[in-house]
Design a protein around this motif. Structure first.
Motif, PDB file in Angstrom:
ATOM      1  N   THR A  64      -1.276 -14.130 -34.629  1.00 14.19           N
ATOM      2  CA  THR A  64      -0.224 -13.305 -33.840  1.00 14.19           C
ATOM      3  C   THR A  64      -0.570 -11.777 -33.832  1.00 14.19           C
ATOM      4  OG1 THR A  64       1.382 -12.515 -35.633  1.00 14.19           O
ATOM      5  CG2 THR A  64       1.879 -14.544 -33.827  1.00 14.19           C
ATOM      6  N   ALA A  65      -1.806 -11.334 -34.667  1.00 13.79           N
ATOM      7  CA  ALA A  65      -2.173 -10.068 -34.419  1.00 13.79           C
ATOM      8  C   ALA A  65      -3.601  -9.744 -35.301  1.00 13.79           C
ATOM      9  CB  ALA A  65      -1.170  -9.217 -35.291  1.00 13.79           C
ATOM     10  N   THR A  66      -4.651  -9.466 -35.195  1.00 16.10           N
ATOM     11  CA  THR A  66      -5.647  -8.903 -35.970  1.00 16.10           C
ATOM     12  C   THR A  66      -6.141  -7.971 -35.891  1.00 16.10           C
ATOM     13  OG1 THR A  66      -7.487  -9.882 -33.918  1.00 16.10           O
ATOM     14  CG2 THR A  66      -6.276 -11.882 -35.679  1.00 16.10           C
ATOM     15  N   SER A  67      -5.266  -6.785 -35.698  1.00 15.86           N
ATOM     16  CA  SER A  67      -6.509  -5.701 -35.890  1.00 15.86           C
ATOM     17  C   SER A  67      -6.154  -4.893 -36.824  1.00 15.86           C
ATOM     18  CB  SER A  67      -5.301  -4.706 -34.296  1.00 15.86           C
ATOM     19  OG  SER A  67      -4.089  -4.378 -34.981  1.00 15.86           O
ATOM     20  N   LEU A  68      -5.634  -4.808 -37.566  1.00 12.59           N
ATOM     21  CA  LEU A  68      -5.207  -4.269 -38.925  1.00 12.59           C
ATOM     22  C   LEU A  68      -5.417  -5.258 -39.732  1.00 12.59           C
ATOM     23  CD1 LEU A  68      -3.097  -1.130 -38.899  1.00 12.59           C
ATOM     24  CD2 LEU A  68      -5.307  -1.090 -38.018  1.00 12.59           C
ATOM     25  N   GLY A  78       9.897 -12.763 -38.685  1.00 14.88           N
ATOM     26  CA  GLY A  78      10.260 -13.486 -40.614  1.00 14.88           C
ATOM     27  C   GLY A  78       8.246 -14.086 -40.599  1.00 14.88           C
ATOM     28  N   GLY A  79       7.474 -13.657 -39.672  1.00 11.27           N
ATOM     29  CA  GLY A  79       6.513 -13.818 -39.451  1.00 11.27           C
ATOM     30  C   GLY A  79       5.902 -12.586 -41.425  1.00 11.27           C
ATOM     31  N   VAL A  80       4.338 -12.885 -41.368  1.00 10.89           N
ATOM     32  CA  VAL A  80       3.707 -12.685 -42.437  1.00 10.89           C
ATOM     33  C   VAL A  80       2.657 -11.469 -42.161  1.00 10.89           C
ATOM     34  CG1 VAL A  80       2.687 -12.909 -44.564  1.00 10.89           C
ATOM     35  CG2 VAL A  80       4.652 -14.166 -43.585  1.00 10.89           C
ATOM     36  N   SER A  81       2.524 -10.726 -42.986  1.00 14.19           N
ATOM     37  CA  SER A  81       1.456  -9.678 -42.855  1.00 14.19           C
ATOM     38  C   SER A  81       0.428  -9.409 -43.903  1.00 14.19           C
ATOM     39  CB  SER A  81       1.176  -8.489 -42.165  1.00 14.19           C
ATOM     40  OG  SER A  81       2.000  -7.687 -43.001  1.00 14.19           O
ATOM     41  N   THR A  82      -1.446  -9.569 -43.561  1.00 15.93           N
ATOM     42  CA  THR A  82      -2.285  -9.702 -44.581  1.00 15.93           C
ATOM     43  C   THR A  82      -2.658 -10.697 -45.357  1.00 15.93           C
ATOM     44  OG1 THR A  82      -1.778  -7.011 -44.858  1.00 15.93           O
ATOM     45  CG2 THR A  82      -3.372  -7.496 -46.277  1.00 15.93           C
ATOM     46  N   VAL A  83      -2.508 -11.959 -44.582  1.00 15.14           N
ATOM     47  CA  VAL A  83      -2.616 -13.205 -45.280  1.00 15.14           C
ATOM     48  C   VAL A  83      -3.974 -13.542 -46.154  1.00 15.14           C
ATOM     49  CG1 VAL A  83      -0.889 -14.079 -44.250  1.00 15.14           C
ATOM     50  CG2 VAL A  83      -3.292 -14.097 -43.647  1.00 15.14           C
ATOM     51  N   GLU A  84      -4.805 -12.597 -45.411  1.00 12.83           N
ATOM     52  CA  GLU A  84      -6.837 -13.280 -45.424  1.00 12.83           C
ATOM     53  C   GLU A  84      -6.480 -12.795 -47.378  1.00 12.83           C
ATOM     54  OE1 GLU A  84      -6.142  -8.803 -43.916  1.00 12.83           O
ATOM     55  OE2 GLU A  84      -5.270 -10.456 -43.920  1.00 12.83           O
ATOM     56  N   HIS A  85      -6.298 -12.197 -47.932  1.00 10.04           N
ATOM     57  CA  HIS A  85      -7.073 -11.858 -49.620  1.00 10.04           C
ATOM     58  C   HIS A  85      -6.485 -13.509 -50.407  1.00 10.04           C
ATOM     59  CE1 HIS A  85      -7.388  -7.555 -48.914  1.00 10.04           C
ATOM     60  NE2 HIS A  85      -8.310  -8.354 -47.924  1.00 10.04           N
ATOM     61  N   LEU A  86      -4.879 -13.715 -50.010  1.00 11.38           N
ATOM     62  CA  LEU A  86      -4.676 -14.923 -50.593  1.00 11.38           C
ATOM     63  C   LEU A  86      -5.505 -16.033 -50.458  1.00 11.38           C
ATOM     64  CD1 LEU A  86      -2.719 -16.335 -52.014  1.00 11.38           C
ATOM     65  CD2 LEU A  86      -0.971 -16.316 -50.664  1.00 11.38           C
ATOM     66  N   MET A  87      -5.443 -16.306 -48.126  1.00 14.37           N
ATOM     67  CA  MET A  87      -5.923 -17.736 -48.361  1.00 14.37           C
ATOM     68  C   MET A  87      -7.301 -17.405 -48.610  1.00 14.37           C
ATOM     69  SD  MET A  87      -3.532 -19.333 -46.468  1.00 14.37           S
ATOM     70  CE  MET A  87      -5.164 -20.692 -45.610  1.00 14.37           C
ATOM     71  N   ALA A  88      -8.427 -15.934 -48.875  1.00  8.62           N
ATOM     72  CA  ALA A  88      -9.836 -16.416 -49.697  1.00  8.62           C
ATOM     73  C   ALA A  88      -9.951 -17.262 -50.172  1.00  8.62           C
ATOM     74  CB  ALA A  88     -10.354 -15.325 -49.171  1.00  8.62           C
ATOM     75  N   ALA A  89      -8.306 -16.802 -51.554  1.00  9.61           N
ATOM     76  CA  ALA A  89      -8.462 -17.137 -53.165  1.00  9.61           C
ATOM     77  C   ALA A  89      -8.673 -18.660 -53.403  1.00  9.61           C
ATOM     78  CB  ALA A  89      -7.526 -16.495 -53.547  1.00  9.61           C
ATOM     79  N   LEU A  90      -7.402 -18.696 -51.978  1.00 12.17           N
ATOM     80  CA  LEU A  90      -6.796 -20.373 -52.322  1.00 12.17           C
ATOM     81  C   LEU A  90      -7.908 -21.881 -51.316  1.00 12.17           C
ATOM     82  CD1 LEU A  90      -3.130 -20.185 -50.781  1.00 12.17           C
ATOM     83  CD2 LEU A  90      -3.546 -20.921 -52.923  1.00 12.17           C
ATOM     84  N   PHE A 210       1.238   2.847 -40.218  1.00 13.90           N
ATOM     85  CA  PHE A 210       1.007   2.175 -40.684  1.00 13.90           C
ATOM     86  C   PHE A 210       0.111   2.557 -42.340  1.00 13.90           C
ATOM     87  CE2 PHE A 210       0.735   1.148 -36.309  1.00 13.90           C
ATOM     88  CZ  PHE A 210       1.300  -0.246 -36.235  1.00 13.90           C
ATOM     89  N   ALA A 211      -0.481   1.446 -42.857  1.00 13.98           N
ATOM     90  CA  ALA A 211      -0.872   1.396 -44.169  1.00 13.98           C
ATOM     91  C   ALA A 211      -0.546   2.589 -45.088  1.00 13.98           C
ATOM     92  CB  ALA A 211      -2.538   2.677 -43.799  1.00 13.98           C
ATOM     93  N   LEU A 212       0.704   2.779 -45.093  1.00 14.55           N
ATOM     94  CA  LEU A 212       1.189   3.770 -45.487  1.00 14.55           C
ATOM     95  C   LEU A 212       1.416   3.107 -47.413  1.00 14.55           C
ATOM     96  CD1 LEU A 212       4.988   3.667 -44.086  1.00 14.55           C
ATOM     97  CD2 LEU A 212       2.707   5.190 -44.106  1.00 14.55           C
ATOM     98  N   GLY A 213       0.678   1.840 -47.495  1.00 16.84           N
ATOM     99  CA  GLY A 213       0.630   2.375 -49.010  1.00 16.84           C
ATOM    100  C   GLY A 213      -0.711   2.294 -49.976  1.00 16.84           C
ATOM    101  N   ARG A 270     -10.839 -10.378 -35.749  1.00 20.58           N
ATOM    102  CA  ARG A 270     -10.430 -10.933 -34.453  1.00 20.58           C
ATOM    103  C   ARG A 270     -11.566 -11.457 -34.139  1.00 20.58           C
ATOM    104  NH1 ARG A 270     -11.450  -6.479 -29.881  1.00 20.58           N
ATOM    105  NH2 ARG A 270      -9.795  -5.384 -31.225  1.00 20.58           N
ATOM    106  N   MET A 271     -12.863 -11.384 -34.490  1.00 20.86           N
ATOM    107  CA  MET A 271     -13.724 -12.252 -33.872  1.00 20.86           C
ATOM    108  C   MET A 271     -13.499 -13.452 -35.496  1.00 20.86           C
ATOM    109  SD  MET A 271     -17.062  -9.861 -33.373  1.00 20.86           S
ATOM    110  CE  MET A 271     -18.168 -11.804 -33.017  1.00 20.86           C
ATOM    111  N   ASN A 272     -13.362 -13.317 -36.092  1.00 21.02           N
ATOM    112  CA  ASN A 272     -12.950 -14.829 -36.937  1.00 21.02           C
ATOM    113  C   ASN A 272     -11.807 -15.383 -36.150  1.00 21.02           C
ATOM    114  OD1 ASN A 272     -14.893 -13.390 -38.831  1.00 21.02           O
ATOM    115  ND2 ASN A 272     -13.173 -12.671 -40.721  1.00 21.02           N
ATOM    116  N   HIS A 273     -11.337 -15.429 -36.105  1.00 21.19           N
ATOM    117  CA  HIS A 273      -9.777 -15.912 -35.599  1.00 21.19           C
ATOM    118  C   HIS A 273     -10.641 -16.359 -34.511  1.00 21.19           C
ATOM    119  CE1 HIS A 273      -5.721 -16.106 -32.753  1.00 21.19           C
ATOM    120  NE2 HIS A 273      -5.654 -17.000 -33.874  1.00 21.19           N
ATOM    121  N   ALA A 274     -11.244 -15.698 -33.229  1.00 19.29           N
ATOM    122  CA  ALA A 274     -11.748 -15.851 -32.215  1.00 19.29           C
ATOM    123  C   ALA A 274     -12.633 -17.204 -32.103  1.00 19.29           C
ATOM    124  CB  ALA A 274     -12.626 -14.739 -31.357  1.00 19.29           C
TER     125      ALA A 274
END
Length: 318
Positions: A64-68, A78-90, A210-213, A270-274
């Motif tokens: 649903t989003a790819t900007s940050l 109930g969506g989940v953000s910043t999934v890419e690092h776990l998905m890369a490991a899997l 954003f990016a508060l952490g 964005r391009m990876n999803h596109a």
């Protein structure tokens, strides 16, 4: 390119990690659980208002989003953000099936790389299942252009990532990396590469909530032409390595591993999803096929141009 097994895998046990969400700055916990063959990767969360259990397939149609970062599902429901690092490991370690249980809307950022997820997966190990592993084999080149940036999926007898970045910041500049993806290559060449950004950009994100952490503990920070982290970078080209790590995670949302090569220039989430949208929704049935088997023997085609996500029984793709 030979794989050790053409059977699906899952985790041999459950494992959990705690950290903070890079955008909320609040505590975040994730637990990884084994799953049956054919489940794929599924995120298990609770609706923030109703408390109802929700399952979201780790699939490009759920993005649903790819900007940050890469977000799956509706963050307000109930969506989940910043999934890419776990998905890369899997994907990098060859995990086909798992349930990812979260206590909130963000994956923990850990140190900004996939290293902690790799270590957690390797603590419990993998279990081989009886079902055959399936792959998306690229049959013709598919391309996406966005300004002077572009990405392509090309036919290739293996799984190759070829990523080039080109930044104005002199400390980054133009960097290129080519990796044939295997568990060993992912561990040694990509898994420890951290996310990065300029201090000015982060300050702007802070002002927007954003990016508060974000901190030097989970990002490589750049200001006035230099890296601010006292330890410096983990490689001289850590920046392109992290971009490739992101690409591995984002393309894992195809739902199956690739037999093909991914090339990108100045790419991002964005391009990876596109490119997945282009391949599965626009390029046509002759652009890919779903096959079973190892790369060193003739694969068995199990379907043509139709691609459906693997997910838990009873779940829909919408």
């Amino acid at each position: 390119m030979k794989r050790g097994s053409d059977r699906q895998t899952t985790l041999a046990g459950s494992v959990s990690l705690k950290g903070i969400g890079v955008h909320s700055g609040g505590p975040a916990e994730v637990a990884l659980h084994p799953a049956d063959a054919g489940t794929g990767i599924v995120f298990a969360v609770q609706h923030p208002e109703t408390g109802r259990d929700i399952e979201i397939p780790a699939h490009w149609r759920a993005v649903t989003a790819t900007s940050l970062c890469t977000v799956v599902g509706d963050p307000k429901a109930g969506g989940v953000s910043t999934v890419e690092h776990l998905m890369a490991a899997l994907r990098g370690l060859g995990v086909d099936n798992a349930v990812v249980e979260l206590d909130g809307p963000e994956m923990p950022i850990m140190d900004g790389s996939s290293a902690a997820f790799v270590a957690a997966i390797e603590r419990v190990g993998l279990r081989t299942l009886s079902a055959a592993r399936r792959y998306v084999r690229i049959k013709k080149t598919v391309r996406v252009d966005q300004g002077n940036a572009w990405c392509e999926l090309r036919p290739f007898d293996g799984c190759r990532f070829d990523v080039t970045i080109d930044f104005d910041a002199e400390v980054i500049g133009r960097q290129r990396l080519v990796v044939d993806l295997t568990p060993d290559a992912f561990r040694s060449e990509l898994s420890r590469a951290r996310t990065f950004g300029s201090v000015q950009d982060v300050e702007k994100l802070w002002s927007m909530g954003f990016a508060l952490g974000s901190s030097l503990e989970n990002s490589v920070a750049i200001s006035e032409g230099r890296v601010l982290n006292p330890e410096g970078t983990r490689w001289h080209d850590e920046f392109v390595r992290h971009k490739m790590l992101d690409a591995v995670g984002d393309l894992a949302l195809a739902g199956l591993p690739f037999i093909g090569a991914y090339h990108s220039y100045k790419g991002g989430h964005r391009m990876n999803h596109a490119i997945l949208v282009e391949l599965f929704d626009k390029a046509g049935a002759d652009a890919f096929e779903i096959v079973e088997g190892q790369f060193d023997r003739a694969p068995v085609m199990v379907s043509g141009g139709e691609h459906r996500p693997l997910m838990a029984a009873g779940q829909s793709a919408s």
